[in-house]
Design a protein around this motif. Structure first.
Motif, short mmCIF file in Angstrom:
data_model
loop_
_atom_site.label_atom_id
_atom_site.label_comp_id
_atom_site.label_asym_id
_atom_site.label_seq_id
_atom_site.Cartn_x
_atom_site.Cartn_y
_atom_site.Cartn_z
N MET A 45 0.81 -1.19 0.00
CA MET A 45 0.00 0.00 0.00
C MET A 45 0.86 1.26 0.00
N CYS A 46 2.04 1.18 0.58
CA CYS A 46 2.86 2.40 0.67
C CYS A 46 3.43 2.81 -0.69
N TYR A 47 3.41 1.91 -1.65
CA TYR A 47 3.95 2.23 -2.97
C TYR A 47 2.88 2.68 -3.97
N LEU A 48 1.63 2.63 -3.58
CA LEU A 48 0.55 3.03 -4.49
C LEU A 48 0.66 4.47 -4.98
N PRO A 49 1.09 5.43 -4.16
CA PRO A 49 1.23 6.79 -4.69
C PRO A 49 2.21 6.89 -5.86
N LEU A 50 3.16 5.96 -5.93
CA LEU A 50 4.11 5.97 -7.04
C LEU A 50 3.46 5.58 -8.36
N LEU A 51 2.28 5.00 -8.30
CA LEU A 51 1.59 4.56 -9.51
C LEU A 51 0.63 5.60 -10.05
N ARG A 52 0.61 6.77 -9.46
CA ARG A 52 -0.28 7.83 -9.95
C ARG A 52 0.02 8.20 -11.40
N LEU A 94 1.60 6.72 -14.47
CA LEU A 94 2.11 5.47 -15.01
C LEU A 94 3.22 5.68 -16.04
N THR A 95 3.36 6.88 -16.57
CA THR A 95 4.44 7.13 -17.52
C THR A 95 5.79 7.18 -16.82
N GLN A 96 5.81 7.38 -15.52
CA GLN A 96 7.05 7.46 -14.76
C GLN A 96 7.48 6.13 -14.15
N THR A 97 6.59 5.14 -14.14
CA THR A 97 6.89 3.89 -13.43
C THR A 97 8.06 3.12 -14.01
N SER A 98 8.34 3.27 -15.30
CA SER A 98 9.48 2.55 -15.88
C SER A 98 10.82 3.10 -15.40
#
Length: 72
Positions: free
Chosen positions: A1-8, A10-14
């Protein structure tokens, strides 16, 4: 759950190092699970087992070549 904000975005996730993140989380959980009174471990333990098998070949059979027969 603590990593969900990083998925806001999706172009940055790579650009994120997800493998390192997962390993850090698993190591932290292994440390927590080794303490007295711990009854469980969180995280994907199967993923840790797969990583261990790929990186450290201790006790893993070698299917790449036939076994050497014992010499008499």
């Amino acid at each position: 759950m603590c990593y969900l904000p990083l998925l806001r975005d999706l172009t940055q996730t790579s650009m994120y190092s997800w493998g390192s993140t997962v390993l850090a989380h698993l190591y932290r959980e292994l440390c927590r699970a080794s303490l007295d009174g711990a009854t469980d471990i969180a995280g994907c333990v199967t993923l840790l087992q797969l990583w261990f098998r790929e990186r450290l070949h201790v006790g893993c059979p070698d299917f790449g070549r036939p076994p050497v027969p014992p010499t008499a």
